[in-house]
Design a protein around this motif. Structure first.
Motif, PDB file in Angstrom:
ATOM      1  N   ASN A  87       0.822  -1.208   0.000  1.00  0.00           N
ATOM      2  CA  ASN A  87       0.000   0.000   0.000  1.00  0.00           C
ATOM      3  C   ASN A  87       0.857   1.259   0.000  1.00  0.00           C
ATOM      4  N   LEU A  88       1.929   1.236   0.769  1.00  0.00           N
ATOM      5  CA  LEU A  88       2.824   2.391   0.814  1.00  0.00           C
ATOM      6  C   LEU A  88       3.474   2.632  -0.543  1.00  0.00           C
ATOM      7  N   GLN A  89       3.891   1.550  -1.193  1.00  0.00           N
ATOM      8  CA  GLN A  89       4.497   1.680  -2.509  1.00  0.00           C
ATOM      9  C   GLN A  89       3.500   2.225  -3.529  1.00  0.00           C
ATOM     10  N   TYR A  90       2.257   1.765  -3.440  1.00  0.00           N
ATOM     11  CA  TYR A  90       1.220   2.251  -4.355  1.00  0.00           C
ATOM     12  C   TYR A  90       0.947   3.743  -4.135  1.00  0.00           C
ATOM     13  N   MET A  91       0.870   4.144  -2.857  1.00  0.00           N
ATOM     14  CA  MET A  91       0.625   5.547  -2.555  1.00  0.00           C
ATOM     15  C   MET A  91       1.773   6.429  -3.042  1.00  0.00           C
ATOM     16  N   GLN A  92       2.997   5.952  -2.887  1.00  0.00           N
ATOM     17  CA  GLN A  92       4.145   6.710  -3.378  1.00  0.00           C
ATOM     18  C   GLN A  92       4.102   6.848  -4.892  1.00  0.00           C
ATOM     19  N   HIS A  93       3.719   5.783  -5.573  1.00  0.00           N
ATOM     20  CA  HIS A  93       3.604   5.834  -7.039  1.00  0.00           C
ATOM     21  C   HIS A  93       2.524   6.825  -7.470  1.00  0.00           C
ATOM     22  N   GLU A  94       1.386   6.789  -6.774  1.00  0.00           N
ATOM     23  CA  GLU A  94       0.303   7.720  -7.106  1.00  0.00           C
ATOM     24  C   GLU A  94       0.719   9.160  -6.847  1.00  0.00           C
ATOM     25  N   ALA A  95       1.424   9.396  -5.746  1.00  0.00           N
ATOM     26  CA  ALA A  95       1.887  10.755  -5.434  1.00  0.00           C
ATOM     27  C   ALA A  95       2.849  11.266  -6.501  1.00  0.00           C
ATOM     28  N   ALA A  96       3.767  10.401  -6.939  1.00  0.00           N
ATOM     29  CA  ALA A  96       4.706  10.807  -7.986  1.00  0.00           C
ATOM     30  C   ALA A  96       3.985  11.099  -9.297  1.00  0.00           C
ATOM     31  N   SER A  97       2.977  10.282  -9.620  1.00  0.00           N
ATOM     32  CA  SER A  97       2.205  10.509 -10.840  1.00  0.00           C
ATOM     33  C   SER A  97       1.448  11.829 -10.785  1.00  0.00           C
ATOM     34  N   LEU A  98       0.852  12.128  -9.632  1.00  0.00           N
ATOM     35  CA  LEU A  98       0.130  13.391  -9.483  1.00  0.00           C
ATOM     36  C   LEU A  98       1.065  14.600  -9.577  1.00  0.00           C
ATOM     37  N   MET A  99       2.233  14.483  -8.989  1.00  0.00           N
ATOM     38  CA  MET A  99       3.200  15.569  -9.072  1.00  0.00           C
ATOM     39  C   MET A  99       3.616  15.824 -10.520  1.00  0.00           C
ATOM     40  N   LYS A 100       3.802  14.761 -11.283  1.00  0.00           N
ATOM     41  CA  LYS A 100       4.173  14.905 -12.691  1.00  0.00           C
ATOM     42  C   LYS A 100       3.053  15.579 -13.481  1.00  0.00           C
ATOM     43  N   LYS A 101       1.806  15.184 -13.205  1.00  0.00           N
ATOM     44  CA  LYS A 101       0.673  15.811 -13.888  1.00  0.00           C
ATOM     45  C   LYS A 101       0.570  17.294 -13.539  1.00  0.00           C
ATOM     46  N   MET A 102       0.819  17.632 -12.277  1.00  0.00           N
ATOM     47  CA  MET A 102       0.769  19.030 -11.866  1.00  0.00           C
ATOM     48  C   MET A 102       1.849  19.851 -12.564  1.00  0.00           C
ATOM     49  N   GLU A 103       3.048  19.272 -12.725  1.00  0.00           N
ATOM     50  CA  GLU A 103       4.113  19.977 -13.434  1.00  0.00           C
ATOM     51  C   GLU A 103       3.741  20.211 -14.900  1.00  0.00           C
ATOM     52  N   LEU A 104       3.134  19.203 -15.528  1.00  0.00           N
ATOM     53  CA  LEU A 104       2.716  19.357 -16.922  1.00  0.00           C
ATOM     54  C   LEU A 104       1.641  20.433 -17.066  1.00  0.00           C
ATOM     55  N   LEU A 105       0.684  20.449 -16.129  1.00  0.00           N
ATOM     56  CA  LEU A 105      -0.366  21.467 -16.169  1.00  0.00           C
ATOM     57  C   LEU A 105       0.203  22.861 -15.949  1.00  0.00           C
ATOM     58  N   GLU A 106       1.173  22.973 -15.052  1.00  0.00           N
ATOM     59  CA  GLU A 106       1.789  24.272 -14.799  1.00  0.00           C
ATOM     60  C   GLU A 106       2.552  24.755 -16.034  1.00  0.00           C
ATOM     61  N   THR A 107       3.255  23.847 -16.699  1.00  0.00           N
ATOM     62  CA  THR A 107       3.979  24.203 -17.920  1.00  0.00           C
ATOM     63  C   THR A 107       3.007  24.631 -19.015  1.00  0.00           C
ATOM     64  N   SER A 108       1.912  23.896 -19.172  1.00  0.00           N
ATOM     65  CA  SER A 108       0.895  24.257 -20.170  1.00  0.00           C
ATOM     66  C   SER A 108       0.278  25.610 -19.865  1.00  0.00           C
ATOM     67  N   LYS A 109       0.047  25.887 -18.585  1.00  0.00           N
ATOM     68  CA  LYS A 109      -0.524  27.176 -18.194  1.00  0.00           C
ATOM     69  C   LYS A 109       0.410  28.320 -18.550  1.00  0.00           C
ATOM     70  N   ARG A 110       1.714  28.152 -18.278  1.00  0.00           N
ATOM     71  CA  ARG A 110       2.673  29.207 -18.603  1.00  0.00           C
ATOM     72  C   ARG A 110       2.731  29.457 -20.106  1.00  0.00           C
ATOM     73  N   LYS A 111       2.640  28.389 -20.889  1.00  0.00           N
ATOM     74  CA  LYS A 111       2.667  28.550 -22.342  1.00  0.00           C
ATOM     75  C   LYS A 111       1.436  29.298 -22.838  1.00  0.00           C
ATOM     76  N   LEU A 112       0.270  28.997 -22.265  1.00  0.00           N
ATOM     77  CA  LEU A 112      -0.952  29.705 -22.653  1.00  0.00           C
ATOM     78  C   LEU A 112      -0.888  31.177 -22.286  1.00  0.00           C
ATOM     79  N   LEU A 113      -0.118  31.503 -21.230  1.00  0.00           N
ATOM     80  CA  LEU A 113       0.064  32.897 -20.835  1.00  0.00           C
ATOM     81  C   LEU A 113       1.183  33.576 -21.618  1.00  0.00           C
ATOM     82  N   GLY A 114       1.805  32.834 -22.546  1.00  0.00           N
ATOM     83  CA  GLY A 114       2.858  33.427 -23.368  1.00  0.00           C
ATOM     84  C   GLY A 114       4.237  33.358 -22.744  1.00  0.00           C
ATOM     85  N   GLU A 115       4.430  32.486 -21.768  1.00  0.00           N
ATOM     86  CA  GLU A 115       5.721  32.366 -21.108  1.00  0.00           C
ATOM     87  C   GLU A 115       6.419  31.078 -21.555  1.00  0.00           C
ATOM     88  N   GLY A 116       7.739  31.168 -21.741  1.00  0.00           N
ATOM     89  CA  GLY A 116       8.519  29.990 -22.107  1.00  0.00           C
ATOM     90  C   GLY A 116       8.262  29.490 -23.513  1.00  0.00           C
TER      91      GLY A 116
END
Length: 215
Positions: A87-116
């Motif tokens: 269970n701990l390993q699964y939760m760690q995997h899910e947390a890492a996946s969510l963090m990666k998705k958040m980074e992708l969304l943040e990058t997409s947001k900056r691009k839509l705002l004309g940054e980067g």
């Protein structure tokens, strides 16, 4: 008559408590011995008195019984530990996946705002442009819808105000009719006004015809 079960509690008197301990201890040791003989069971019993004195019984080596107990409890706890680790390993995997998705969304947001955008390829820039055009089209359609709804609300408000105005006019017309004088009084008023006009005209044309001056 069925008697209810009495609640078991600590014996307050020290002498009675010691006597009861001795009796129950001897009875428990006897039961352990009988169980080991009659049922051929491996029994190990450990008792500590209130003063810390040790009493024990074992039909074989107490050390072997304790080692066997440790192995048994280890085998029983191990699946639970494995499940917890999984269970701990699964939760760690899910947390890492969510963090990666958040980074992708943040990058997409900056691009839509004309940054980067300097690091984007031509294809990526075209995709961003199309996405922005779709967003603008959606926003405009929503704005038109909101404008139409506001116009409809204003029209409804206008109808309500027009109906209220008609009611007020009707009430005001009734008040004017009640305040208007009768027909005779109106005729007398008109006759008086005509006589005044005649007097005025007579006063203006007094004298010989040739001396009349039209004013």
């Amino acid at each position: 008559m069925v008697r209810g079960k009495t609640q078991m509690r600590r014996i307050e008197n020290a002498t009675s408590r010691q006597v009861t301990f001795s009796k129950r201890r001897n009875g428990l040791l006897k039961k352990a011995f009988e169980l080991s003989v009659l049922c051929d069971a491996e029994v190990g019993l450990v008792i500590f008195s209130p003063r810390g004195k040790l009493y024990e019984f074992a039909n074989s080596s107490m050390q072997e019984i304790m080692e066997r107990y440790k192995r048994h409890t280890k085998d029983r706890v191990q699946p639970e530990n494995q499940a917890g680790a999984q269970n701990l390993q699964y939760m760690q995997h899910e947390a890492a996946s969510l963090m990666k998705k958040m980074e992708l969304l943040e990058t997409s947001k900056r691009k839509l705002l004309g940054e980067g955008l300097q690091f984007c390829s031509l294809q990526e820039l075209q995709q961003i442009e199309k996405q922005l055009e779709r967003s603008v089209s959606t926003i405009r359609a929503q704005r038109i819808q909101v404008f139409k709804e506001q116009v409809e609300r204003l029209k409804e408000k206008e109808k309500i105000l027009a109906a209220e105005n008609a009611i007020l006019r009707e009430k005001f017309g009734g008040l004017q009719q009640r305040e208007t004088p009768s027909g005779e009084e109106s005729g007398e008023a008109r006759s008086t006004e005509n006589s005044k006009k005649s007097d005025v005209e007579t006063e203006l044309f007094i004298g010989p015809p040739e001396c009349r001056i039209r004013r």
